[in-house]
Motif scaffolding. Structure first.
Motif, PDB file in Angstrom:
ATOM      1  N   VAL A  82       0.860  -1.181   0.000  1.00  0.00           N
ATOM      2  CA  VAL A  82       0.000   0.000   0.000  1.00  0.00           C
ATOM      3  C   VAL A  82       0.899   1.234   0.000  1.00  0.00           C
ATOM      4  O   VAL A  82       1.743   1.403   0.885  1.00  0.00           O
ATOM      5  CB  VAL A  82      -0.931   0.021   1.230  1.00  0.00           C
ATOM      6  N   VAL A  83       0.733   2.082  -0.999  1.00  0.00           N
ATOM      7  CA  VAL A  83       1.544   3.290  -1.132  1.00  0.00           C
ATOM      8  C   VAL A  83       0.680   4.494  -0.790  1.00  0.00           C
ATOM      9  O   VAL A  83      -0.413   4.663  -1.333  1.00  0.00           O
ATOM     10  CB  VAL A  83       2.111   3.433  -2.560  1.00  0.00           C
ATOM     11  N   LEU A  84       1.175   5.333   0.120  1.00  0.00           N
ATOM     12  CA  LEU A  84       0.467   6.536   0.537  1.00  0.00           C
ATOM     13  C   LEU A  84       1.077   7.747  -0.168  1.00  0.00           C
ATOM     14  O   LEU A  84       2.304   7.860  -0.267  1.00  0.00           O
ATOM     15  CB  LEU A  84       0.547   6.717   2.051  1.00  0.00           C
ATOM     16  N   GLN A  85       0.221   8.633  -0.643  1.00  0.00           N
ATOM     17  CA  GLN A  85       0.669   9.813  -1.384  1.00  0.00           C
ATOM     18  C   GLN A  85       0.377  11.089  -0.594  1.00  0.00           C
ATOM     19  O   GLN A  85      -0.766  11.348  -0.203  1.00  0.00           O
ATOM     20  CB  GLN A  85      -0.037   9.894  -2.735  1.00  0.00           C
ATOM     21  N   TYR A  86       1.421  11.883  -0.377  1.00  0.00           N
ATOM     22  CA  TYR A  86       1.317  13.172   0.303  1.00  0.00           C
ATOM     23  C   TYR A  86       1.835  14.281  -0.595  1.00  0.00           C
ATOM     24  O   TYR A  86       2.588  14.046  -1.543  1.00  0.00           O
ATOM     25  CB  TYR A  86       2.150  13.160   1.597  1.00  0.00           C
ATOM     26  N   HIS A  87       1.436  15.509  -0.286  1.00  0.00           N
ATOM     27  CA  HIS A  87       2.012  16.704  -0.881  1.00  0.00           C
ATOM     28  C   HIS A  87       2.624  17.560   0.228  1.00  0.00           C
ATOM     29  O   HIS A  87       3.767  17.375   0.592  1.00  0.00           O
ATOM     30  CB  HIS A  87       0.942  17.479  -1.666  1.00  0.00           C
ATOM     31  N   VAL A 102       6.907  -0.154   7.296  1.00  0.00           N
ATOM     32  CA  VAL A 102       7.099   0.878   6.286  1.00  0.00           C
ATOM     33  C   VAL A 102       8.388   0.555   5.538  1.00  0.00           C
ATOM     34  O   VAL A 102       9.448   0.398   6.144  1.00  0.00           O
ATOM     35  CB  VAL A 102       7.164   2.279   6.914  1.00  0.00           C
ATOM     36  N   VAL A 103       8.295   0.454   4.219  1.00  0.00           N
ATOM     37  CA  VAL A 103       9.395  -0.061   3.412  1.00  0.00           C
ATOM     38  C   VAL A 103       9.805   0.951   2.347  1.00  0.00           C
ATOM     39  O   VAL A 103       9.084   1.902   2.052  1.00  0.00           O
ATOM     40  CB  VAL A 103       8.991  -1.389   2.737  1.00  0.00           C
ATOM     41  N   ASP A 104      10.975   0.724   1.777  1.00  0.00           N
ATOM     42  CA  ASP A 104      11.448   1.547   0.663  1.00  0.00           C
ATOM     43  C   ASP A 104      10.616   1.252  -0.585  1.00  0.00           C
ATOM     44  O   ASP A 104      10.408   0.085  -0.954  1.00  0.00           O
ATOM     45  CB  ASP A 104      12.924   1.239   0.400  1.00  0.00           C
ATOM     46  N   ALA A 139       4.412   2.007   1.898  1.00  0.00           N
ATOM     47  CA  ALA A 139       5.451   2.917   1.419  1.00  0.00           C
ATOM     48  C   ALA A 139       4.899   4.340   1.450  1.00  0.00           C
ATOM     49  O   ALA A 139       3.722   4.572   1.161  1.00  0.00           O
ATOM     50  CB  ALA A 139       5.888   2.550  -0.001  1.00  0.00           C
ATOM     51  N   LEU A 140       5.754   5.281   1.811  1.00  0.00           N
ATOM     52  CA  LEU A 140       5.370   6.684   1.938  1.00  0.00           C
ATOM     53  C   LEU A 140       5.983   7.484   0.789  1.00  0.00           C
ATOM     54  O   LEU A 140       7.189   7.367   0.512  1.00  0.00           O
ATOM     55  CB  LEU A 140       5.870   7.254   3.268  1.00  0.00           C
TER      56      LEU A 140
END
Length: 343
Positions: A27-32, A63-65, A85-86
């Motif tokens: 699961v990849v989380l997207q931030y600005h 939390v992974v690369d 992943a962040l």
């Protein structure tokens, strides 16, 4: 073989089958922005950001690369652990001044997708700040184009012009990241999450993974050039639905068989194959701004269509279905209406 050994063998086989059917996804989380003072539509408040990280920790999720995890997922022996992943798009200054220290204290890795033309402009990081972050463990940088332009081909745009401007954006940004930060990761985040098949082909030609802004988990059936991420801005990242997103599973259909999202009619129709794991009675679909919508089962297909036209450039159909262990299969199909004005 004794009865005891038969019993042990049966138990081991049972555990193996369970592990295969409950294989976890990425699961990849997207931030600005991570800030209380920047535009709400693209900002995550500092308190919410910390609370989101707390939920990840409380659930025991690693939390992974991003690059390593994505490569692993499409390998012959992917990890069996659900992971997170962040990512941060655009390289805003608040990532440097606020998020970086929070993440360093928690020793969490993250990836910044850099708009190389914006570096040094007001509200964005400078190259010195990016270089300072590059010296920290777990921080990586990837391509977000040069200039954050809309990269899907415009309806009246000559193919040669489109090819020139997209090639310039992709390759000049990659060269600048290599020159300034010494990195050339095969990762690209589409500006605005917009892509079409021809742009996907450009990303694939370069051997890159392409990340959008449609929600969902990433699994082996996900398209390598249309990988989903969950937006985590204030409007989308609230805690009441966060667990379902963090533990979600990739929808069990081949993403490459789905449309690229360029809309041919309004409202568009999404056709899904009726696979074994999906039971229509348990499927729920939603459309942007319309809430829950109906769908039809037509033979071995599921047809999803909103009840009325949309009037925005981008919108989504989201479909969920219960999976194992209380999680949900999650599919988000982004649609792009090229007749609507650009942002």
């Amino acid at each position: 073989m004794t009865a005891g050994k038969l019993c042990i063998s049966a138990t081991l086989l049972s555990l193996l089958l369970v592990s295969l059917t409950t294989k976890a996804d990425l699961v990849v989380l997207q931030y600005h922005h991570i800030s209380d003072a920047t535009p709400p539509s693209t900002s995550t408040s500092v308190s919410l950001f910390k609370a989101q990280l707390d939920v990840i920790s409380d659930l025991g999720l690693e939390v992974v690369d991003l690059h390593e995890a994505t490569e692993n997922l499409f390998s012959h022996s992917p990890s069996m652990n659900q992971s997170i992943a962040l990512t941060f798009d655009d390289a805003y200054e608040s990532v440097y001044s606020v998020a970086a220290d929070i993440l360093q204290k928690r020793t969490l890795p993250y990836t910044i997708f850099v708009d190389t033309k914006a570096v040094g402009n007001q509200g964005y990081m400078t190259w010195d700040q990016l270089q300072a972050l590059a010296e920290r463990d777990g921080v990586s940088f990837a391509n977000h184009g040069a200039g954050h332009g809309h990269m899907a081909r415009k309806p009246s745009e000559p193919k040669a012009d489109w090819k020139q401007r997209t090639t310039q954006s992709l390759d000049s940004a990659q060269a600048e990241l290599q020159k300034k930060l010494g990195t050339g990761l095969p990762l690209f985040a589409y500006p605005y999450g917009e892509f079409d098949e021809t742009l996907e082909a450009k990303v694939a030609e370069r051997g890159w993974f392409g990340f959008g802004q449609q929600s969902g988990a990433i699994g082996p059936l996900s398209g390598k050039t249309r990988l989903p991420r969950f937006p985590m801005a204030n409007a989308y990242g609230q805690l009441n639905g966060l667990k379902d997103k963090l533990t979600s599973r990739a929808f069990p259909v081949d993403a490459n068989a789905l449309p690229d999202g360029i809309m041919a009619s309004n409202p568009p129709t999404l056709t899904l194959p009726l696979v074994e794991k999906i039971k229509p009675a348990r499927l729920t679909c939603f459309a942007s701004g319309m809430g829950r919508i109906d769908f039809e089962v037509l033979g071995d297909k599921i047809s999803v269509k909103a009840p009325r036209p949309f009037n925005s450039r981008r919108f989504r159909y989201n479909c969920t279905h219960p999976a194992e262990n209380g999680s949900f299969y999650w599919l988000s199909q982004q649609w792009l209406d090229l007749s609507q004005p650009e942002d």
